[in-house]
Write an enzyme that holds these catalytic residues in place. Structure first.
Site, PDB file in Angstrom:
ATOM      1  N   ASP A  50       0.828  -1.203   0.000  1.00 59.23           N
ATOM      2  CA  ASP A  50       0.000   0.000   0.000  1.00 59.23           C
ATOM      3  C   ASP A  50       0.861   1.252   0.000  1.00 59.23           C
ATOM      4  O   ASP A  50       0.473   2.279  -0.572  1.00 59.23           O
ATOM      5  CB  ASP A  50      -0.933  -0.013   1.219  1.00 59.23           C
TER       6      ASP A  50
ATOM      7  N   CYS B  89     -11.260   2.975  -5.336  1.00 58.60           N
ATOM      8  CA  CYS B  89     -10.406   2.907  -4.154  1.00 58.60           C
ATOM      9  C   CYS B  89     -11.102   3.568  -2.969  1.00 58.60           C
ATOM     10  O   CYS B  89     -11.218   2.976  -1.887  1.00 58.60           O
ATOM     11  CB  CYS B  89      -9.064   3.584  -4.433  1.00 58.60           C
TER      12      CYS B  89
ATOM     13  N   TYR C 180     -11.173   3.985   7.856  1.00 55.02           N
ATOM     14  CA  TYR C 180     -11.916   3.917   6.593  1.00 55.02           C
ATOM     15  C   TYR C 180     -13.433   4.016   6.757  1.00 55.02           C
ATOM     16  O   TYR C 180     -14.141   4.238   5.770  1.00 55.02           O
ATOM     17  CB  TYR C 180     -11.522   2.658   5.830  1.00 55.02           C
TER      18      TYR C 180
ATOM     19  N   GLU D  67      -8.902  -3.660  -7.035  1.00 54.06           N
ATOM     20  CA  GLU D  67      -9.045  -3.527  -5.575  1.00 54.06           C
ATOM     21  C   GLU D  67      -9.194  -4.907  -4.930  1.00 54.06           C
ATOM     22  O   GLU D  67      -8.583  -5.198  -3.891  1.00 54.06           O
ATOM     23  CB  GLU D  67     -10.238  -2.639  -5.235  1.00 54.06           C
TER      24      GLU D  67
END
Length: 221
Positions: free
Chosen positions: A44, A135, A164, A206
């Site tokens: 990431d 994303c 998130y 993803e």
């Protein structure tokens, strides 16, 4: 109907597949072995570097000062703030800054970021937004679904869910969805179909990004 509403049912299939992936399920339960997650953190970091280039190109191709300013702010925040946060988070898993910098992109990370940068370099502003959206939307949806199921006892995994599913990331996701709706509003049917194809490709990557981390994908040669 707004363009993201048209995308909703298909997008939901992607988000459901991601949340049902064994790595994401284990993350949400707090039972995920840390080694695949360390792999995810390292990959990431590489992804974020290339992702930042999309914000730069988005600012360059923005049709107005408002979106130009927002993309410039996102570039600054990602490069000068989020990268530092990522380094700090990685350190909690015993990953040094030098290890992050030495990370070799996996086949999936390389393919995904190449697709994003190529789209942003050669495509339109709307293409950039369509490629970016999965994303943000996907991570927000994943965070929300994991939070709704009950946060994990694992401190770092719980922090991931909080980030998130939090208000700040949700606001960013809603901004990107509204921007997608705006650029698609007067687009031709052919252009909208191109946006759908770009969205699908990013959404598929993803899923593959999680799968690569779960399997700790490496180059065969």
């Amino acid at each position: 109907m707004a363009f993201t509403d048209e995308l909703h049912d298909e997008a939901d299939e992607f988000w459901s597949a991601i949340v049902d992936h064994p790595m994401v399920q284990s993350l949400g339960a707090g039972t995920l072995d840390e080694e695949p997650f360390r792999y995810w953190v390292r990959q990431d970091y590489v992804y974020l570097i290339e992702y930042s280039r999309l914000f730069a190109l988005g600012a360059a191709k923005s049709p107005n000062l408002t979106s130009m300013g927002t993309f410039a702010e996102l570039l600054d925040a990602t490069v000068n703030e989020e990268m530092d946060l990522h380094r700090s988070y990685a350190a909690e898993f015993g990953i040094s800054e030098s290890e992050l910098e030495a990370t070799i992109p996996s086949p999936t990370t390389q393919a995904y970021t190449d697709f994003l940068v190529r789209t942003a370099s050669h495509g339109t502003f709307g293409d950039i937004v369509a490629a970016l959206l999965p994303c943000m939307w996907g991570f927000n949806e994943t965070g929300n679904r994991l939070a709704a199921a009950g946060k994990p006892d694992h401190e770092q995994y719980a922090a991931w869910v909080d980030m998130y599913s939090g208000d700040e990331f949700t606001e960013l996701t809603e901004w990107c969805k509204l921007l997608m709706d705006d650029v698609a509003e007067d687009a031709s049917d052919a252009t909208k179909e191109r946006y759908r194809d770009l969205f699908r490709t990013s959404a598929r990557y993803e899923y593959l990004f999680w799968d690569a981390a779960w399997n700790q994908q490496e180059w065969p040669l």
